[in-house]
Structure formats: C-alpha cells, structure tokens
Design a protein around this motif. Sequence first.
Motif, PDB file in Angstrom:
ATOM      1  N   ALA A  60     -14.390  15.731   1.400  1.00  0.00           N
ATOM      2  CA  ALA A  60     -15.422  14.908   2.502  1.00  0.00           C
ATOM      3  C   ALA A  60     -14.791  15.134   3.915  1.00  0.00           C
ATOM      4  O   ALA A  60     -15.825  15.388   4.796  1.00  0.00           O
ATOM      5  N   GLY A  61     -13.627  15.159   4.114  1.00  0.00           N
ATOM      6  CA  GLY A  61     -12.935  14.956   5.291  1.00  0.00           C
ATOM      7  C   GLY A  61     -13.031  13.698   6.102  1.00  0.00           C
ATOM      8  O   GLY A  61     -13.804  12.815   5.497  1.00  0.00           O
ATOM      9  N   PRO A  62     -11.883  13.285   6.605  1.00  0.00           N
ATOM     10  CA  PRO A  62     -11.726  11.861   6.912  1.00  0.00           C
ATOM     11  C   PRO A  62     -12.907  11.258   7.785  1.00  0.00           C
ATOM     12  O   PRO A  62     -13.297  10.084   7.985  1.00  0.00           O
ATOM     13  N   LEU A  87     -20.614  17.402  -3.213  1.00  0.00           N
ATOM     14  CA  LEU A  87     -19.447  17.391  -2.387  1.00  0.00           C
ATOM     15  C   LEU A  87     -18.367  17.980  -3.435  1.00  0.00           C
ATOM     16  O   LEU A  87     -17.413  18.658  -3.066  1.00  0.00           O
ATOM     17  N   THR A  88     -18.323  17.499  -4.642  1.00  0.00           N
ATOM     18  CA  THR A  88     -17.326  17.781  -5.903  1.00  0.00           C
ATOM     19  C   THR A  88     -17.637  19.025  -6.846  1.00  0.00           C
ATOM     20  O   THR A  88     -16.973  19.291  -7.477  1.00  0.00           O
ATOM     21  N   ARG A 131     -14.242  13.102 -13.177  1.00  0.00           N
ATOM     22  CA  ARG A 131     -13.369  12.107 -12.997  1.00  0.00           C
ATOM     23  C   ARG A 131     -13.350  11.762 -11.409  1.00  0.00           C
ATOM     24  O   ARG A 131     -13.261  10.670 -10.882  1.00  0.00           O
ATOM     25  N   LEU A 132     -13.667  13.137 -10.658  1.00  0.00           N
ATOM     26  CA  LEU A 132     -13.662  12.694  -9.079  1.00  0.00           C
ATOM     27  C   LEU A 132     -15.097  11.880  -8.795  1.00  0.00           C
ATOM     28  O   LEU A 132     -15.104  11.198  -7.739  1.00  0.00           O
ATOM     29  N   VAL A 133     -16.184  12.196  -9.397  1.00  0.00           N
ATOM     30  CA  VAL A 133     -17.357  11.463  -9.395  1.00  0.00           C
ATOM     31  C   VAL A 133     -16.941   9.965  -9.348  1.00  0.00           C
ATOM     32  O   VAL A 133     -17.399   8.925  -8.596  1.00  0.00           O
ATOM     33  N   ASP A 134     -16.255   9.738 -10.504  1.00  0.00           N
ATOM     34  CA  ASP A 134     -16.128   8.227 -11.091  1.00  0.00           C
ATOM     35  C   ASP A 134     -14.971   7.707 -10.135  1.00  0.00           C
ATOM     36  O   ASP A 134     -15.376   6.487  -9.516  1.00  0.00           O
TER      37      ASP A 134
END
Length: 420
Positions: free
Chosen positions: A14-16, A133-134, A143-146
């Motif tokens: 996503a970017g900081p 985004l993922t 796992r990343l969405v969670d």
Amino acid sequence: MSPIASYRRLLQLAGPTYVLVAFIGRLPLAMSQLGTLLLVATASGSYGLGGLSAGALAVANAVGAPVAGTLADRVGQRHVVLIQSLLGAAGLAALVAVVHADGADALVVLTAAATGLALPQVGPLARVRWRPLTRTTGAQQRRLVDAAFSYEGAADEASFAIGPALVGLSVAAFSPSGALLLAAVLLAVFGSAFALDPSARLAHSDVHVEASGRLFGAAFVVLVVAQVTIGSLFGATQTGATVLATDLGSPGLAGFVHATLGVGSALAGLATAYVPERVSHERRALVAAWALLVFSLPLLLVTTLLSTTATVLVLGLAVAPYMIAVFSLAERVVPPSRIGAAMTMLASATGLGYAVGSSLAGRLADASGATAAFGVTVGATVVAVLLMTSQQRRLRAASEPASGPVSLPTARTRTLQPLP
C-alpha cells in the motif's frame, strides 16, 4: 507468514503514505460528535441542545453511510469520498458559523445533521481496498487480507481514542470552534488525499466483478445485529462512566475512562493477526463474545474511577477481536460488488447501537445510577453470546465458499451487476 511479516508486506503493497492518509482521514469523524457537543453546549449553555445536535450528526451519518458505500460500489470511491470530504469539511465550518451567529436551535440541529450526512466513513472504505491491493500475492492473499482487517480494527479503535483527545487538546488550547475547524482541515486535506489515492481506482476495478447473491442474506443480517450489540456496549459503557465520574465529582475524567476501552481494543486488534488461520472467524467471534461477557461483569461491582478504568481497559481487549471477526466474515459472505455497502452498513449499525445503548443506559441511570447503566453493557454482551452461539452453522456455511485463497477475475472478465 508471521504477523509481523504480514504487516510489513501490507505496508510495502500500500505504501506508508497511504497508511498514514487512511488513518488521519478517519480522525475527523471521530472528532465530530464530541466537538459538536462541546461547541453547541458551550455557546448555548444547554447540554440538551448540544446532545441533540451531536445525536443528529451521528444518526444522519449512520443513515447516509450505506448510501455512500453503495454509490462507491457503483461509481468508485474516488468521486464519492472526494465529494464527501469537501462537503463534510464545509459542513463542519458552517456549523461553527451558524453557532457563532446565534442561529436558531432548529438551524443548528439541521446543520449538524447535514454535516453528519456528508462525513465519509474512511475506515470501512479502507477495508474494501485491501483485497485488490493484495491480489498479486497468490496463496498469501487470504492471510494478508486477514492481517489487514486486524490492522483496520486497531486503527478504528485508535482513531476513536485519539479523535476525542484531539478535541480536548484543541478546546484547551483554543476553543470548541477550533476543534471543529481542525477536524474540517484534516478532512479536506486527508479525506481528499484518501479519495485520490491510486488504491481507490484499483478497488473500483475489482469490486465490479461478476457476483451472485444479495447483500441482505441471512448471514449478513446476523453480522449487522452483531454490530448493533457492540455499538450498544460502547454507548452504555460511556454513559455509565460519565454518570459514575459525575457522581464522584470528576465529570471531566469520564472521557479518559472511556478512552481506555479504545486503547485495550487497539492493542488486541493488532494481536489478532497472531491467531492461527485454522481458527475460523465465526469461532473467533464466539470466543470474543464470551470474553466480552466475562470482562464486562465486574462493571456491576465498580465504585471508583480507578477500578472502572481498569475494567474498561480489560473489556477493550475483547472488543477489537469481536469486531474484526464480524467485518472479516462480512468480507466473505457478501458479493464482491457490494462490499463497500456492506462495510459502511456495519459501521452504521455500530452507530445506531451506540444511540440505543446510550439512550437506554441514560434512562436507567436516571433511576438507579451508574450500575444500572453498566447493566446495559452486560446485557449487550449477553445478546452477543446468544447470537454467536446460535448462528455458528449459518455463518460457517455462508463463509465457506471464500475460505480458501481469494481468486479474483481479471479486468477482462468483470461485469457490472445491477443492485438487487
């Protein structure tokens, strides 16, 4: 993938700048209700009018948020959130102007309601963006969405602790008007930045996928009721803390006591990413509901602000896990083309629950004091336990089709579906 690695990967994707913008962009909503209450009450000398104005803002936002979410699903978040951010900022400034111009009570309340109608729900809409985004992460996506939903739950809780704190600091340094004008500036700048971030266009391209089913399936209705219960917990707990603090001669500490609920919840929200994937979200919601019940029971015994603060802090440890499980289930049980409407509707259910909980707790507190108000908190957790215990099979069946790695159609295969 470890939780820390998951959070690091999300930050890379996503970017900081986006993470910062999405967090600050949700602060104005968290500031608006208390800021309105203090502004109107201070200027008019009437807490009744202040409460009515703040309530009008909150109810209007709860009504308008699902409409905005549905529009975002149809035409994209970029246009909807940008218009909301600019209108919301203008509304906050207009409310300050109307109050300082000694506008009629009805005009003040109507202005507050119009402002609430325009304010964007950045937190729920940010959740919508994590799946697209993922989308390039393959088997790691689920796992990343969670993990993303765990972060968003923590961010929401942190915002509702930091937002009122910013109002308090602004009032101390300037005035109630300064607090709402600060919220207006933050919304105009960071709300607009959130709207214009490239992730908004990415999200729009991915929610318009072929999908079957309706938004108001039985499983989603269960989740809406679940959010009403947690909103009632918020409202009753804040009311009980306010009554107790006032009875003890320290009404100014009520906000601090309630803020600890957000502190505990934010910490627990981040820790939720450590829960193994094999533990299903409906099971997490059930365990969290029982924890809410157990942790709320001491509120029936507290007699000091110190004991109340400690109890509320511990209670917060179960709040974020419960809400994260509910929002995660919603992301799985609704059609992809309706996810924006679903997220904002859950947020609205929380707000409506808050109104119910605070109103009922206030009535009981007038008759029997703080303990009766906290009884509403406990009652809300009982409803949560009964709901999650009885609906495990329904929620499991509704979420199973999406329990594996998320597979998204490409832009070539997506079709725009009409709203049911």
